[in-house]
Motif scaffolding. Structure first.
Motif, PDB file in Angstrom:
ATOM      1  N   LEU A 190      -6.551   5.734   5.923  1.00 38.60           N
ATOM      2  CA  LEU A 190      -5.976   4.388   6.061  1.00 38.60           C
ATOM      3  C   LEU A 190      -6.508   3.758   7.352  1.00 38.60           C
ATOM      4  O   LEU A 190      -6.580   4.430   8.388  1.00 38.60           O
ATOM      5  N   VAL A 191      -6.880   2.484   7.266  1.00 37.91           N
ATOM      6  CA  VAL A 191      -7.319   1.740   8.452  1.00 37.91           C
ATOM      7  C   VAL A 191      -6.275   0.660   8.719  1.00 37.91           C
ATOM      8  O   VAL A 191      -5.943  -0.137   7.833  1.00 37.91           O
ATOM      9  N   VAL A 192      -5.740   0.675   9.931  1.00 32.89           N
ATOM     10  CA  VAL A 192      -4.605  -0.184  10.291  1.00 32.89           C
ATOM     11  C   VAL A 192      -5.061  -1.210  11.328  1.00 32.89           C
ATOM     12  O   VAL A 192      -5.502  -0.839  12.417  1.00 32.89           O
ATOM     13  N   LEU A 193      -4.981  -2.490  10.986  1.00 34.77           N
ATOM     14  CA  LEU A 193      -5.313  -3.540  11.951  1.00 34.77           C
ATOM     15  C   LEU A 193      -4.033  -3.880  12.713  1.00 34.77           C
ATOM     16  O   LEU A 193      -3.036  -4.300  12.112  1.00 34.77           O
ATOM     17  N   ALA A 194      -4.058  -3.691  14.012  1.00 36.25           N
ATOM     18  CA  ALA A 194      -2.842  -3.917  14.816  1.00 36.25           C
ATOM     19  C   ALA A 194      -3.191  -4.853  15.972  1.00 36.25           C
ATOM     20  O   ALA A 194      -3.539  -4.421  17.061  1.00 36.25           O
ATOM     21  N   GLY A 195      -3.132  -6.164  15.667  1.00 35.78           N
ATOM     22  CA  GLY A 195      -3.548  -7.137  16.672  1.00 35.78           C
ATOM     23  C   GLY A 195      -5.052  -7.086  16.864  1.00 35.78           C
ATOM     24  O   GLY A 195      -5.550  -7.266  17.966  1.00 35.78           O
ATOM     25  N   PHE A 196      -5.768  -6.864  15.766  1.00 34.93           N
ATOM     26  CA  PHE A 196      -7.240  -6.841  15.827  1.00 34.93           C
ATOM     27  C   PHE A 196      -7.704  -8.260  15.524  1.00 34.93           C
ATOM     28  O   PHE A 196      -7.555  -8.745  14.400  1.00 34.93           O
ATOM     29  N   MET A 197      -8.244  -8.938  16.543  1.00 32.12           N
ATOM     30  CA  MET A 197      -8.422 -10.379  16.441  1.00 32.12           C
ATOM     31  C   MET A 197      -9.862 -10.783  16.102  1.00 32.12           C
ATOM     32  O   MET A 197     -10.419 -11.702  16.690  1.00 32.12           O
ATOM     33  N   ARG A 221     -15.191  -2.409   1.514  1.00 32.01           N
ATOM     34  CA  ARG A 221     -15.423  -0.980   1.742  1.00 32.01           C
ATOM     35  C   ARG A 221     -14.096  -0.214   1.847  1.00 32.01           C
ATOM     36  O   ARG A 221     -13.994   0.936   1.428  1.00 32.01           O
ATOM     37  N   TYR A 222     -13.095  -0.878   2.427  1.00 32.24           N
ATOM     38  CA  TYR A 222     -11.811  -0.186   2.651  1.00 32.24           C
ATOM     39  C   TYR A 222     -10.718  -0.708   1.694  1.00 32.24           C
ATOM     40  O   TYR A 222      -9.532  -0.673   2.015  1.00 32.24           O
ATOM     41  N   ASP A 223     -11.171  -1.179   0.534  1.00 32.01           N
ATOM     42  CA  ASP A 223     -10.239  -1.752  -0.439  1.00 32.01           C
ATOM     43  C   ASP A 223      -9.074  -0.792  -0.735  1.00 32.01           C
ATOM     44  O   ASP A 223      -9.293   0.378  -1.054  1.00 32.01           O
ATOM     45  N   GLY A 224      -7.866  -1.302  -0.570  1.00 29.51           N
ATOM     46  CA  GLY A 224      -6.683  -0.495  -0.875  1.00 29.51           C
ATOM     47  C   GLY A 224      -6.284   0.454   0.235  1.00 29.51           C
ATOM     48  O   GLY A 224      -5.302   1.194   0.102  1.00 29.51           O
ATOM     49  N   ARG A 225      -7.051   0.474   1.319  1.00 25.59           N
ATOM     50  CA  ARG A 225      -6.670   1.345   2.447  1.00 25.59           C
ATOM     51  C   ARG A 225      -6.910   0.654   3.786  1.00 25.59           C
ATOM     52  O   ARG A 225      -7.168   1.292   4.806  1.00 25.59           O
ATOM     53  N   LEU A 226      -6.768  -0.685   3.753  1.00 28.55           N
ATOM     54  CA  LEU A 226      -6.913  -1.506   4.965  1.00 28.55           C
ATOM     55  C   LEU A 226      -5.709  -2.447   5.015  1.00 28.55           C
ATOM     56  O   LEU A 226      -5.506  -3.261   4.095  1.00 28.55           O
ATOM     57  N   ILE A 227      -4.880  -2.289   6.056  1.00 33.56           N
ATOM     58  CA  ILE A 227      -3.674  -3.110   6.137  1.00 33.56           C
ATOM     59  C   ILE A 227      -3.615  -3.846   7.478  1.00 33.56           C
ATOM     60  O   ILE A 227      -4.247  -3.448   8.453  1.00 33.56           O
ATOM     61  N   ASN A 228      -2.865  -4.947   7.475  1.00 35.48           N
ATOM     62  CA  ASN A 228      -2.784  -5.809   8.663  1.00 35.48           C
ATOM     63  C   ASN A 228      -1.334  -6.247   8.851  1.00 35.48           C
ATOM     64  O   ASN A 228      -0.558  -6.309   7.900  1.00 35.48           O
ATOM     65  N   LEU A 271       2.929   3.957  -1.573  1.00 41.71           N
ATOM     66  CA  LEU A 271       2.415   2.584  -1.518  1.00 41.71           C
ATOM     67  C   LEU A 271       0.967   2.575  -1.955  1.00 41.71           C
ATOM     68  O   LEU A 271       0.161   3.363  -1.465  1.00 41.71           O
ATOM     69  N   ARG A 272       0.652   1.665  -2.895  1.00 40.29           N
ATOM     70  CA  ARG A 272      -0.757   1.534  -3.278  1.00 40.29           C
ATOM     71  C   ARG A 272      -0.989   0.147  -3.851  1.00 40.29           C
ATOM     72  O   ARG A 272      -0.039  -0.582  -4.201  1.00 40.29           O
ATOM     73  N   LEU A 273      -2.276  -0.167  -3.914  1.00 42.03           N
ATOM     74  CA  LEU A 273      -2.707  -1.408  -4.549  1.00 42.03           C
ATOM     75  C   LEU A 273      -3.146  -1.025  -5.952  1.00 42.03           C
ATOM     76  O   LEU A 273      -3.990  -0.126  -6.108  1.00 42.03           O
ATOM     77  N   ASP A 274      -2.593  -1.662  -7.000  1.00 40.36           N
ATOM     78  CA  ASP A 274      -2.985  -1.252  -8.347  1.00 40.36           C
ATOM     79  C   ASP A 274      -4.291  -1.934  -8.774  1.00 40.36           C
ATOM     80  O   ASP A 274      -4.858  -2.747  -8.038  1.00 40.36           O
ATOM     81  N   GLU A 275      -4.727  -1.625  -9.992  1.00 45.06           N
ATOM     82  CA  GLU A 275      -6.015  -2.109 -10.488  1.00 45.06           C
ATOM     83  C   GLU A 275      -6.052  -3.633 -10.537  1.00 45.06           C
ATOM     84  O   GLU A 275      -7.102  -4.251 -10.408  1.00 45.06           O
ATOM     85  N   ALA A 276      -4.902  -4.252 -10.694  1.00 48.03           N
ATOM     86  CA  ALA A 276      -4.841  -5.718 -10.765  1.00 48.03           C
ATOM     87  C   ALA A 276      -4.677  -6.340  -9.372  1.00 48.03           C
ATOM     88  O   ALA A 276      -4.515  -7.547  -9.237  1.00 48.03           O
ATOM     89  N   GLY A 277      -4.707  -5.487  -8.343  1.00 50.40           N
ATOM     90  CA  GLY A 277      -4.591  -6.018  -6.981  1.00 50.40           C
ATOM     91  C   GLY A 277      -3.157  -6.317  -6.577  1.00 50.40           C
ATOM     92  O   GLY A 277      -2.911  -7.071  -5.630  1.00 50.40           O
ATOM     93  N   ARG A 278      -2.200  -5.728  -7.295  1.00 54.07           N
ATOM     94  CA  ARG A 278      -0.791  -5.907  -6.940  1.00 54.07           C
ATOM     95  C   ARG A 278      -0.267  -4.715  -6.154  1.00 54.07           C
ATOM     96  O   ARG A 278      -0.694  -3.583  -6.390  1.00 54.07           O
ATOM     97  N   VAL A 279       0.676  -5.002  -5.260  1.00 54.68           N
ATOM     98  CA  VAL A 279       1.265  -3.933  -4.445  1.00 54.68           C
ATOM     99  C   VAL A 279       2.273  -3.153  -5.280  1.00 54.68           C
ATOM    100  O   VAL A 279       3.110  -3.746  -5.968  1.00 54.68           O
TER     101      VAL A 279
END
Ligand code: GAR
Length: 207
Positions: A80-87, A97-104, A187-195
């Motif tokens: 998982l890649v976590v953006l925490a105030g990454f501006m 590249r990080y589809d489904g495992r990149l959160i902000n 928690l995951r993003l499904d094939e339709a891009g829904r949480v």
């Protein structure tokens, strides 16, 4: 054990909240900053967490910067890649590249107030409630599928700083919660891009 990399640009209070939550099953593989002077790096050093700097100023354009960032992130093989105030705005290739495992985390109730100066804009708009949003990152800035939100009241007499502090306290809570859900495999993003969140019992004290 799930491995996470946290990207920061500044003081890193959300990163600290995630580290301090000591989420079972989480290994914080690295803190990566695009700014050599980010306060977050000091915290990482104090805690003995690996850190790295990929200074955006050293690269001619966004594509070159993102390529260097990918190389740095992938060395840690995160789940998982976590953006925490990454501006920094990220390229489409990076995000895919990080589809489904990149959160902000974003300091507003998206889709209201994407972008910068969210607290000032909320006050100017006269909204009665404001808040924070954790979302999966997609190529369109601040528009990805929403994972969890926290609502705070806007109180008579609030200024940007007071309102911002009220929101920030909730950010810390919901970001740790979202990471916990992800590493628990709920928690995951499904094939339709829904949480999809399975058995999401929201722990009011979490984070
Ligand atoms: C946080 O309020 C976060 O939501 C915001 O920057 C701040 C970083 O604080 N992020 C964005 O505005 C991203 N669009 P922190 O470094 O103390 O976590």
């Amino acid at each position: 054990m799930k491995s996470i990399v946290i990207l920061v640009s500044g003081r890193g209070s959300n990163m600290q909240a995630i580290v301090d939550a000591a989420i079972p099953g989480v290994h914080i593989a690295a803190i990566i900053s695009n700014r050599p002077d980010a306060g977050a790096l000091g915290f990482a050093a104090e805690r003995g967490i690996a850190s790295a700097v990929v200074d955006h100023k050293a690269y001619s354009d966004r594509t070159a910067f993102d390529a260097a960032l990918v190389e740095c992130i992938d060395r840690f093989e995160p789940d998982l890649v976590v953006l925490a105030g990454f501006m920094r705005v990220l390229t489409d290739d990076f995000v895919r590249r990080y589809d489904g495992r990149l959160i902000n985390i974003h300091p507003s109730l998206l889709p209201s107030f994407p972008g910068l100066h969210t607290h000032r804009r909320a006050l100017e708009a006269g909204v009665r409630v404001h808040g924070a949003t954790v979302h999966f990152v997609t190529p369109t800035l601040d528009c990805g599928p929403i994972i969890v939100q926290a609502v705070v009241p806007v109180i008579e007499g609030d200024d940007e700083a007071v309102l911002g502090a009220r929101v920030l306290a909730q950010e810390h809570r919901i970001y740790a919660q979202a990471v916990r859900w992800f590493v628990d495999g709920r928690l995951r993003l499904d094939e339709a891009g829904r949480v999809r969140v399975a058995d999401a019992v929201f722990d009011a004290q979490a984070g």
